[in-house]
Every structure is written in structure tokens, then in C-alpha cells.
Enzyme design. Structure first.
Site, short mmCIF file in Angstrom:
data_model
loop_
_atom_site.label_atom_id
_atom_site.label_comp_id
_atom_site.label_asym_id
_atom_site.label_seq_id
_atom_site.Cartn_x
_atom_site.Cartn_y
_atom_site.Cartn_z
N GLU A 1 9.21 -4.11 10.58
CA GLU A 1 9.55 -2.80 10.05
C GLU A 1 9.95 -1.83 11.16
OE1 GLU A 1 7.82 0.81 7.20
OE2 GLU A 1 6.64 -1.02 7.47
N ASP B 1 0.83 -1.21 0.00
CA ASP B 1 0.00 0.00 0.00
C ASP B 1 0.86 1.25 0.00
OD1 ASP B 1 0.88 -0.15 2.61
OD2 ASP B 1 -1.10 -0.10 3.52
N GLU C 1 -1.40 -5.52 8.61
CA GLU C 1 -0.64 -4.99 9.74
C GLU C 1 -1.36 -5.33 11.04
OE1 GLU C 1 0.13 -0.83 9.29
OE2 GLU C 1 0.89 -1.04 7.24
N ASP D 1 -1.06 -6.14 -0.23
CA ASP D 1 -1.48 -5.53 1.04
C ASP D 1 -2.98 -5.33 1.09
OD1 ASP D 1 0.89 -5.28 2.42
OD2 ASP D 1 1.16 -3.15 2.01
N LYS E 1 -1.19 -9.37 2.84
CA LYS E 1 -0.46 -8.90 4.02
C LYS E 1 -1.35 -7.94 4.79
CE LYS E 1 2.97 -5.86 3.93
NZ LYS E 1 2.47 -4.81 4.89
#
Length: 273
Positions: free
Chosen positions: A187, A49, A120, A88, A118
Site C-alpha cells: 500500500e 478495518d 500489518e 483484517d 490479514k
């Protein structure tokens, strides 16, 4: 190309099995031409993204939509023969409920043909990850700095410096691993912590601003290629400096057009004699 001659695609299960074998090579890809260039060299291509900032000029990833992710996922898939492609899930497409997450993840896989998604999040997303995995959707986890939460975490900064932050990231990594993710992106996390997490989980870790000890590395391709000469975070290495090259090429083109040196006779179509 015949079925017999077709390159075998790398699957999420194959990525998971690479833990402890050799470093996993990953980059972001958003378009068909770039995907074709990256594919021979990468194990995993991430349709991130980050495209919101890289391609659309947004200030963060928060404004990215499902339609944007699907369009670019489709474009990348047209340029790939072997790499595992992960897309994402954008902000707001999975946080509401595990059912919402499944609907949108299934849509991504159906409409792009990609290999997984993916998302978060740590402990708070573990139930959702388990829900998706149990229903056939490979999930690439993401802990540490989470750009979709930048509005509530005080901006882009490295995390894990305090004991409280470090413990939270450890718990997040363990929760997403136990939920069944096939890999984990770490990250913006201090190096010793990223190294520790890599050694403690059974799935591959992919680092960006993390540790050389991670099981693989990922960078935004446009950063790695030096397309943003005025933007270079600490964790980025420019493997090329394409921004000045492109600028010089455009300047030369503009000069040739103004001087009527381009197009020349060799660039035009003449009637047959």
C-alpha cells in the site's frame, strides 16, 4: 443448493498459485448485499478495518474492534459463494505477542468461517506470521503504508521515496514472504519499488496505490463506486459516481412524500372485496 451444485470456493492456496498467471481481482466488502454483488467478479474479498472509516465515520482504523470485524466478517460470508474471504485483524489484537495473535486469529476464523486473516507489519511481525501459519492460519501480509501505524508515521503519504524507506519496505516484504504469508498487500508505495518487490517475491502482491505490475489490485469498494464524491485519493478510480445518484433519488423521494405522491394506491394494501 446441493453439494454437487455448490460453487467451489477459492482458497488462500489457490490465490498464492495465481502468481504469474493473471491479475488477481480484489475489493473490500463489509455487508451481505455488497458481498453478493462483488462475489461473481472477485477472486478475493477483504473485510478491511477500513470499515471503521467507511461505515462508522472514524478518523482512522485505530478504533476498530474485534467485535466489529467479526460481525462484518459474518455478514460478508453470508453473501459469498466463490471468493476467498480475508478478515483484517484490528489494531491491538495481534501486536502484543504471537500467542495473542493466534487467539484472535483463531477466533476470527471460528466465528466468521472466513479463509484467513490479514495483519500489518514487516520484520517485526515475521515471527508472528510464521507462528500463525505453522498452526494452520493463512496470513495475508501488509507492507508499505500501514494505516494502523498512522499515528507514528506522520499521516497518510506515499512511502519508499528515500533509500532508507525503500530498504525498510524491501526487508519487510522479504521477511513476511519468508514467514509463510500466502499473499502480500503493498500500500501507498512508490511505483518502481512496488514493481521491484513484486518481481522479487514468490507470493502474489496485491497493490493499492502501488504499481500496475503487482499481481493483483484492491480498492475500497465505496471509493471505487464513487460513494464519497468529496474524497478521491490519487490511487482511486471512480468506476461509477453513485453519490449524486443516491442524493437525487433521496431528493425525489422526499418531494414525493411531501406532495403525498408516495405512497400511491399501488403501494398500499386494500381490503379484499
Amino acid at each position: 443448493m446441493s453439494a454437487a451444485g455448490r460453487t467451489k470456493r477459492i482458497t488462500p492456496s489457490a490465490i498464492e498459485a495465481m502468481k504469474g498467471t493473471r491479475p488477481i481481482v480484489s475489493l473490500t466488502a463489509y455487508t451481505t448485499p455488497i458481498a453478493r454483488l462483488l462475489d461473481p467478479h472477485c477472486d478475493l474479498l477483504l473485510v478491511g478495518d477500513s470499515l471503521g472509516m467507511v461505515l462508522y465515520g472514524l478518523e482512522s482504523t485505530v478504533g476498530v474492534t474485534m467485535e466489529m470485524m467479526i460481525a462484518h466478517g459474518q455478514a460478508v460470508m453470508r453473501g459469498v459463494e466463490s471468493a476467498c474471504v480475508i478478515v483484517d485483524l484490528p489494531f491491538g489484537s495481534y501486536q502484543e505477542s504471537k500467542e495473542q495473535a493466534f487467539r484472535n486469529a483463531a477466533r476470527v476464523l471460528k466465528e466468521t468461517g472466513s479463509d484467513g486473516v490479514k495483519l500489518e507489519g514487516g520484520e517485526e511481525m515475521a515471527e508472528t506470521v510464521a507462528f500463525l501459519v505453522s498452526r494452520g492460519i493463512p496470513v495475508f501480509g501488509h507492507v508499505g503504508l500501514m494505516p494502523q501505524k498512522v499515528n507514528t508515521t506522520g499521516g497518510y503519504r506515499s512511502l519508499g521515496r528515500s533509500n532508507e524507506e525503500a530498504d525498510k519496505i524491501r526487508r519487510d516484504a522479504r521477511a513476511i514472504t519468508d514467514a509463510g504469508a500466502f499473499a502480500l498487500l503493498i500500500e501507498g508505495t512508490v511505483e518502481p519499488l512496488a514493481r521491484e518487490i513484486t518481481a522479487s517475491v514468490d507470493i502474489p502482491t496485491i497493490g493499492i496505490g502501488a504499481s500496475p505490475a503487482c499481481d493483483g489490485q484492491v480498492l475500497v469498494s465505496d471509493d471505487m463506486l464513487g460513494l464519497f464524491s468529496d474524497f478521491k485519493p490519487r490511487f482511486v478510480k471512480h468506476f461509477a459516481e453513485l453519490a449524486p445518484t443516491i442524493s437525487q433519488a433521496v431528493e425525489a423521494y422526499a418531494q414525493d412524500v411531501k406532495a403525498r405522491r408516495f405512497p400511491g394506491p399501488e403501494h398500499t394494501f386494500q381490503p379484499k372485496t
